[in-house]
Design an enzyme around this catalytic site. Structure first.
Site, PDB file in Angstrom:
ATOM      1  N   ARG A 152       0.849  -1.198   0.000  1.00 18.64           N
ATOM      2  CA  ARG A 152       0.000   0.000   0.000  1.00 18.64           C
ATOM      3  C   ARG A 152       0.882   1.246   0.000  1.00 18.64           C
ATOM      4  O   ARG A 152       1.115   1.884   1.030  1.00 18.64           O
ATOM      5  CB  ARG A 152      -0.938  -0.027   1.201  1.00 18.64           C
ATOM      6  CG  ARG A 152      -2.003  -1.098   1.066  1.00 18.64           C
ATOM      7  CD  ARG A 152      -3.269  -0.742   1.826  1.00 18.64           C
ATOM      8  NE  ARG A 152      -4.412  -1.498   1.318  1.00 18.64           N
ATOM      9  CZ  ARG A 152      -5.646  -1.366   1.774  1.00 18.64           C
ATOM     10  NH1 ARG A 152      -5.889  -0.485   2.719  1.00 18.64           N
ATOM     11  NH2 ARG A 152      -6.624  -2.066   1.267  1.00 18.64           N
ATOM     12  N   GLN A 157      -1.164   2.138  -5.929  1.00 17.90           N
ATOM     13  CA  GLN A 157      -2.603   2.265  -5.701  1.00 17.90           C
ATOM     14  C   GLN A 157      -3.419   1.771  -6.897  1.00 17.90           C
ATOM     15  O   GLN A 157      -4.483   1.169  -6.735  1.00 17.90           O
ATOM     16  CB  GLN A 157      -2.957   3.720  -5.400  1.00 17.90           C
ATOM     17  CG  GLN A 157      -2.523   4.185  -4.015  1.00 17.90           C
ATOM     18  CD  GLN A 157      -2.908   5.619  -3.743  1.00 17.90           C
ATOM     19  OE1 GLN A 157      -3.325   6.330  -4.650  1.00 17.90           O
ATOM     20  NE2 GLN A 157      -2.764   6.054  -2.508  1.00 17.90           N
ATOM     21  N   ASP A 160      -4.050  -2.040  -6.821  1.00 17.41           N
ATOM     22  CA  ASP A 160      -4.586  -2.597  -5.579  1.00 17.41           C
ATOM     23  C   ASP A 160      -5.965  -3.223  -5.787  1.00 17.41           C
ATOM     24  O   ASP A 160      -6.988  -2.529  -5.770  1.00 17.41           O
ATOM     25  CB  ASP A 160      -4.645  -1.494  -4.525  1.00 17.41           C
ATOM     26  CG  ASP A 160      -4.939  -2.038  -3.129  1.00 17.41           C
ATOM     27  OD1 ASP A 160      -5.157  -3.256  -3.015  1.00 17.41           O
ATOM     28  OD2 ASP A 160      -4.943  -1.239  -2.172  1.00 17.41           O
ATOM     29  N   SER A 163      -8.509  -2.864  -2.751  1.00 15.55           N
ATOM     30  CA  SER A 163      -9.282  -1.625  -2.680  1.00 15.55           C
ATOM     31  C   SER A 163     -10.407  -1.614  -3.708  1.00 15.55           C
ATOM     32  O   SER A 163     -11.547  -1.234  -3.395  1.00 15.55           O
ATOM     33  CB  SER A 163      -8.368  -0.414  -2.905  1.00 15.55           C
ATOM     34  OG  SER A 163      -7.445  -0.281  -1.842  1.00 15.55           O
ATOM     35  N   TYR A 257      -2.918  -0.353   7.148  1.00 13.25           N
ATOM     36  CA  TYR A 257      -4.069  -1.056   7.705  1.00 13.25           C
ATOM     37  C   TYR A 257      -4.220  -0.686   9.179  1.00 13.25           C
ATOM     38  O   TYR A 257      -3.329  -0.125   9.797  1.00 13.25           O
ATOM     39  CB  TYR A 257      -3.890  -2.581   7.597  1.00 13.25           C
ATOM     40  CG  TYR A 257      -3.860  -3.097   6.181  1.00 13.25           C
ATOM     41  CD1 TYR A 257      -5.032  -3.438   5.530  1.00 13.25           C
ATOM     42  CD2 TYR A 257      -2.662  -3.235   5.502  1.00 13.25           C
ATOM     43  CE1 TYR A 257      -5.018  -3.921   4.229  1.00 13.25           C
ATOM     44  CE2 TYR A 257      -2.633  -3.717   4.201  1.00 13.25           C
ATOM     45  CZ  TYR A 257      -3.810  -4.058   3.580  1.00 13.25           C
ATOM     46  OH  TYR A 257      -3.785  -4.532   2.296  1.00 13.25           O
TER      47      TYR A 257
END
Length: 652
Positions: A152, A157, A160, A163, A257
């Site tokens: 992350r 991004q 990912d 997500s 996280y």
């Protein structure tokens, strides 16, 4: 000498080759989903690559071979792939011809045929199930890439999948909750009755939680939310309320996280949630920690305290669930009427959208690794990053689980950048200091007041004092009163002012006493009758609208504000010299009625102020009327008021 030629035609199968002009062959495997499968967990409705994304990859030099029917359950026919330049083949042909494969669910049964090839899949290498898959892939000498292991960090991004799929899951969770809840989300006032908005509680404000908040708010639900990290600013910006647990502990963990909370915090936390859950209709929990059991947020006792018909959607069911009663991949109703849904395939229940987002993540992954070298550089660049050790690309080193019969160690997740302490800008400090100077503030205030007084005195030149007084009161006091009214109360404000405008009845009453002809008298009667409709109807509509803002069980005692009406009656009957004072006080009450609408807490009282002000002005005007005119006025006001009340009750 024996011949080397095959005994039968086509007996010798060709080795995997790359088509002319293609840098690398990609294979898209069917996820094995079948609607009539006996096991609910068999296969996945999604597909790892959609036609539009496949077209992008073909332009980068990749060849794409899709297993027949791979995208059918996501809404993508084989013909859609062929139109974009893909080839359709059987599973055996795809495995034989390709070097790199996409499959959301790791095809464990085919591992023996994938020896020496690269598989890009949703592994979950930190979970027990994922570790077992990695061991089997390593034994088959497969290069296994885990798309869930993307670090992350900012540059990753766009890769990912956690997500992108979590966003779909959060949206779908609200859809599932809406179906199970079976009632309106938004407040509704219909001919069939008035219905309050639903109350939603989102536990965990990651990607899925924020998506759930956004969708719930869009549907009109009243949303409250919580997270172990302080993300109250994000929650408030989306129009939701923040639920705080009054126990100090930092919930931020590694890799962006949330970390696991202490036992003391958990106990206090569960008590807070128990109180909140007793008030809401829908709870959506999304709290999960990679590689660990999902934290327990909703206890059995909390479920027992929820209202019948309530719904719990547990998006952390795979890790054991945030709710103590959650059953993986099941939906059931508790003895007290609470529906608990623990589906683990929320993204797959929106297969078309989830597949499109997943496929774009895959395209971004390939582009990140192959760089300017396009398709031909993908495998060499991937190997180069692994050989470079700590100097290699952290994304490549994080996602490769094993290759050539050896396990690849996953690097530790990068630490999140600590937030910068909030410091006031130098310019703001100087401005604050200047504002804090009492001498400067007093001088500025005096100057402003002097200018204002001069302007008002200038207005008085050639103007009667009574007219100037009326103008200043209407312009200054009235402006300030209306300016402070809350936006949500603008409609009640309009109806209150409409009712107060019925003061034209006073003109009619005065004209009845002083009229010299039938025409004048007729106009006076019409004015009294119509104004009475306006007064009573306006206040009825105002009160009805204010009642819409009342919460269930809330009591309103604002009617006590009407008691001074008795004082008005006594004064006008026994102290004629105070009639002017009664009129002035009544005017003040009418202005106060508008000012009281500035807040919901005083709005009901404001409506009563208006009623009292209008009543005082009317009785002060009627006290000097003759008996005959008084009876006519009372009759007209009764008839007009009754008609206004009927109209006010019928307005929707």
């Amino acid at each position: 000498m024996a011949s080397a030629a095959p005994l039968l035609k086509n007996d010798a199968l060709p080795a995997a080759t790359v088509a002319a002009g293609v840098g690398l062959e990609l294979g898209v495997l069917h996820e094995g989903y079948a609607p009539d499968a006996k096991l609910a967990s068999t296969g996945d409705q999604r597909v790892s690559l959609v036609p539009s994304v496949a077209e992008q990859l073909i332009k980068d030099g990749y060849g794409v071979i899709v297993e027949r029917g791979a995208g059918v359950y996501s809404g993508f026919a084989d013909s859609a792939y062929e139109e974009k330049g893909c080839r359709i083949a059987s599973r055996a042909e795809v495995i034989q011809k390709c070097q790199v494969f996409f499959s959301i669910e790791p095809p464990v049964k085919d591992f023996a045929q994938l020896k020496g090839k690269t598989l890009i899949s949703w592994v979950g290498r930190l979970q027990d199930k994922g570790k077992d898959i990695v061991a089997k892939a390593n034994a088959s000498q497969i290069r296994l890439i885990d798309v869930t292991a993307v670090p992350r960090i900012t540059i990753a991004q766009k890769l990912d999948v956690l997500s992108s799929q979590a966003k779909v899951a959060g949206h779908r969770a609200v859809v599932e909750a809406t179906h199970a809840f079976g009632r309106f989300h938004s407040a509704e006032m219909t001919a069939a009755g008035k219905y309050p908005p639903s109350q939603t509680f989102v536990l965990g404000c990651g990607v899925a939680g924020l998506a759930a908040i956004g969708t719930s708010k869009a549907l009109g639900s009243v949303v409250r939310a919580w997270d172990v990290r302080d993300v109250s600013d994000q929650v408030h910006s989306m129009g939701a309320k923040w639920v705080s647990v009054d126990f100090k502990e930092d919930g931020a963990g590694a890799g962006g996280y949330a970390k696991e909370s202490s036992d003391a915090f958990k106990k206090f936390q569960q008590e807070t949630f128990k109180r909140a859950l007793a008030e809401v209709d829908i709870a959506i929990s999304t709290a999960a920690i990679p590689g660990r059991k999902s934290p327990l947020l909703i206890t059995k006792e909390a479920v027992e305290g929820m209202k019948p018909g309530s719904v719990i959607i547990d998006l952390a069911a795979v890790g054991g669930g945030n709710c103590e009663l959650t059953r993986l991949n099941e939906s059931f109703v508790t003895p007290n009427g609470v529906t608990i849904i623990g589906y683990a395939d929320m993204p797959a229940r929106m297969a078309n959208q989830a597949s499109a987002m997943y496929a774009q993540n895959m395209a971004n992954l390939l582009k990140h690794i192959h760089g300017k070298g396009k398709a031909a550089a993908f495998l060499p660049n991937l190997q180069e990053a692994l050989d470079a050790g700590e100097q290699g690309d952290i994304v490549s080193r994080s996602i490769v689980c094993c290759q050539k019969g050896q396990l690849v160690q996953m690097p530790p997740p990068p630490q999140p950048t600590p937030p910068k302490p909030k410091t006031a800008a130098p310019g703001k400090d100087k401005k604050a200091a200047a504002q804090a100077d009492p001498l400067r503030a007093a001088a500025f205030g005096s100057l402003a007041l002097t200018v204002g007084v001069c302007c008002m005195l200038g207005l008085g030149e050639g103007v009667k004092t009574s007219l100037l007084t009326t103008f200043l009161l209407a312009g200054a006091a009235g402006y300030q009163a209306v300016w402070g009214v809350a936006h949500a109360l603008h409609t009640p404000l309009m109806s209150v002012t409409n009712a107060i405008s019925g003061m034209t009845a006073i003109g009619g009453l005065l004209l009845m006493n002083r009229s010299s002809g039938k025409f004048d008298y007729g106009l006076a009667l019409i004015a009294v009758l119509v104004s009475s409709v306006n007064i009573i109807g306006g206040f009825v509509v105002s009160q009805r609208m204010l009642n819409l803002f009342k919460k269930a069980g809330e009591k309103d005692y604002s009617h006590f504000m009407l008691f001074p009406a008795v004082v008005f009656l006594v004064v006008v009957v026994s102290h004629a010299e105070l009639l002017g004072a009664v009129s002035t006080v009544s005017a003040l009450l009418c202005v106060s009625a508008i000012g009281a609408l500035a807040a919901m807490s005083s709005a009901n009282a404001g409506c009563k102020f208006g009623m009292l002000g209008v009543f005082g002005a009317l009785v002060a005007s009627m006290v000097d009327m003759t008996g005959e005119h008084f009876l006519v006025a009372i009759t007209l006001m009764t008839v007009g008021g009754a008609f206004g009340a009927v109209l006010g009750m019928k307005v929707s």
